[in-house]
Design an enzyme around this catalytic site. Structure first.
Site, PDB file in Angstrom:
ATOM      1  N   ASP A  29      32.216  42.822  32.539  1.00 31.10           N
ATOM      2  CA  ASP A  29      32.010  42.275  33.885  1.00 31.10           C
ATOM      3  C   ASP A  29      33.213  41.425  34.269  1.00 31.10           C
ATOM      4  O   ASP A  29      33.703  40.627  33.459  1.00 31.10           O
ATOM      5  CB  ASP A  29      30.713  41.451  33.920  1.00 31.10           C
ATOM      6  CG  ASP A  29      30.258  41.168  35.342  1.00 31.10           C
ATOM      7  OD1 ASP A  29      31.018  40.536  36.107  1.00 31.10           O
ATOM      8  OD2 ASP A  29      29.148  41.588  35.697  1.00 31.10           O
ATOM      9  N   ILE A  30      33.671  41.613  35.514  1.00 31.40           N
ATOM     10  CA  ILE A  30      34.873  40.909  35.977  1.00 31.40           C
ATOM     11  C   ILE A  30      34.603  39.412  36.199  1.00 31.40           C
ATOM     12  O   ILE A  30      35.532  38.598  36.225  1.00 31.40           O
ATOM     13  CB  ILE A  30      35.415  41.587  37.257  1.00 31.40           C
ATOM     14  CG1 ILE A  30      36.893  41.336  37.437  1.00 31.40           C
ATOM     15  CG2 ILE A  30      34.634  41.173  38.499  1.00 31.40           C
ATOM     16  CD1 ILE A  30      37.547  42.224  38.493  1.00 31.40           C
ATOM     17  N   HIS A  98      23.082  49.470  37.023  1.00 31.19           N
ATOM     18  CA  HIS A  98      23.777  48.932  35.845  1.00 31.19           C
ATOM     19  C   HIS A  98      22.842  48.012  35.073  1.00 31.19           C
ATOM     20  O   HIS A  98      22.001  47.335  35.652  1.00 31.19           O
ATOM     21  CB  HIS A  98      25.057  48.187  36.231  1.00 31.19           C
ATOM     22  CG  HIS A  98      24.883  47.218  37.364  1.00 31.19           C
ATOM     23  ND1 HIS A  98      24.798  47.619  38.679  1.00 31.19           N
ATOM     24  CD2 HIS A  98      24.754  45.863  37.388  1.00 31.19           C
ATOM     25  CE1 HIS A  98      24.644  46.563  39.462  1.00 31.19           C
ATOM     26  NE2 HIS A  98      24.601  45.476  38.694  1.00 31.19           N
ATOM     27  N   HIS A 100      23.065  44.724  32.633  1.00 29.73           N
ATOM     28  CA  HIS A 100      23.949  43.663  32.149  1.00 29.73           C
ATOM     29  C   HIS A 100      23.534  43.319  30.717  1.00 29.73           C
ATOM     30  O   HIS A 100      22.350  43.134  30.445  1.00 29.73           O
ATOM     31  CB  HIS A 100      23.751  42.363  32.928  1.00 29.73           C
ATOM     32  CG  HIS A 100      24.053  42.402  34.391  1.00 29.73           C
ATOM     33  ND1 HIS A 100      25.156  41.787  34.921  1.00 29.73           N
ATOM     34  CD2 HIS A 100      23.382  42.932  35.447  1.00 29.73           C
ATOM     35  CE1 HIS A 100      25.153  41.928  36.246  1.00 29.73           C
ATOM     36  NE2 HIS A 100      24.077  42.617  36.595  1.00 29.73           N
TER      37      HIS A 100
HETATM   38  P1  5GP Z   1      24.419  42.847  40.307  1.00 29.07           P
HETATM   39  O1  5GP Z   1      24.041  41.562  40.994  1.00 29.07           O
HETATM   40  O2  5GP Z   1      24.591  43.987  41.285  1.00 29.07           O
HETATM   41  O3  5GP Z   1      23.471  43.168  39.195  1.00 29.07           O
HETATM   42  O4  5GP Z   1      25.795  42.540  39.615  1.00 29.07           O
HETATM   43  C1  5GP Z   1      26.982  43.213  39.879  1.00 29.07           C
HETATM   44  C2  5GP Z   1      27.973  42.771  38.822  1.00 29.07           C
HETATM   45  O5  5GP Z   1      29.141  43.571  38.977  1.00 29.07           O
HETATM   46  C3  5GP Z   1      28.413  41.304  38.947  1.00 29.07           C
HETATM   47  O6  5GP Z   1      28.133  40.632  37.723  1.00 29.07           O
HETATM   48  C4  5GP Z   1      29.895  41.398  39.238  1.00 29.07           C
HETATM   49  O7  5GP Z   1      30.629  40.385  38.593  1.00 29.07           O
HETATM   50  C5  5GP Z   1      30.269  42.768  38.711  1.00 29.07           C
HETATM   51  N1  5GP Z   1      31.378  43.388  39.423  1.00 29.07           N
HETATM   52  C6  5GP Z   1      31.498  43.539  40.768  1.00 29.07           C
HETATM   53  N2  5GP Z   1      32.642  44.189  41.061  1.00 29.07           N
HETATM   54  C7  5GP Z   1      33.263  44.449  39.886  1.00 29.07           C
HETATM   55  C8  5GP Z   1      34.496  45.105  39.551  1.00 29.07           C
HETATM   56  O8  5GP Z   1      35.263  45.578  40.389  1.00 29.07           O
HETATM   57  N3  5GP Z   1      34.792  45.191  38.220  1.00 29.07           N
HETATM   58  C9  5GP Z   1      33.966  44.701  37.258  1.00 29.07           C
HETATM   59  N4  5GP Z   1      34.361  44.840  35.991  1.00 29.07           N
HETATM   60  N5  5GP Z   1      32.805  44.088  37.536  1.00 29.07           N
HETATM   61  C10 5GP Z   1      32.451  43.958  38.839  1.00 29.07           C
END
Ligand code: 5GP
Ligand code: ZN
Length: 137
Positions: A29-30, A98, A100
């Site tokens: 995660d970034i 996804h 985590h």
């Molecule tokens: P969500 O809230 O949708 O479960 O989390 C999305 C996750 O994707 C977040 O933790 C965010 O930091 C990660 N994320 C968003 N854009 C990117 C990206 O371009 N690269 C990476 N490696 N992670 C991303």
């Protein structure tokens, strides 16, 4: 389709990959909540749990199982949170399914997966269970 995670799978957007197989891609995660924060995704686009095929979901969970063991071995966290969000109401930000993996250390101060327990109204709980069971039949 303009999907960030599809672009990560196709390498149009760079990522720090940790695992890949026929159906699954996993990368760091970034914006890590802790060291070792990994995202595990299906290679085939599916926005949420409702769109993903069972085979792809099984492949994603199987890779998660493997990666959780690797994280434990590599970083020795005190615990691990698995999170999978579906829909804006559930705080999903990227609409490509996804899981985590968030390694946890005692006293790390993160407040994810932490809520106050308030006893439910048992009659309402039973009525809702019945609604779900009716659909399952
Ligand atoms: P969500 O809230 O949708 O479960 O989390 C999305 C996750 O994707 C977040 O933790 C965010 O930091 C990660 N994320 C968003 N854009 C990117 C990206 O371009 N690269 C990476 N490696 N992670 C991303
Ligand atoms: Zn996608």
């Amino acid at each position: 389709m303009d999907c960030i995670f599809c672009k990560i799978v196709s390498n149009e957007i760079p990522s720090v990959k940790v695992y890949e197989d026929d159906r699954v891609f996993a990368f760091m995660d970034i914006n890590p909540l802790n060291d070792g924060h990994i995202l595990i995704i299906p290679k085939a686009h599916a926005a949420t749990i409702y769109e993903i095929t069972e085979a792809d979901f099984l492949a994603v969970t199987s890779a998660t199982h493997k990666l959780a063991a690797a994280v434990k071995k590599a970083l020795n966290p005190d615990g691990i949170n698995l999170m999978q969000l579906n829909g804006r109401a559930a705080n999903q930000v990227v609409p490509h399914l996804h899981i985590h993996i968030v390694p946890r250390w005692s006293g790390d101060g993160l407040t994810i997966c932490k809520w106050e327990m308030v006893a439910g109204d048992i009659e309402k709980v039973k009525a809702v269970a019945e609604q779900i069971q009716t659909v399952l039949k």
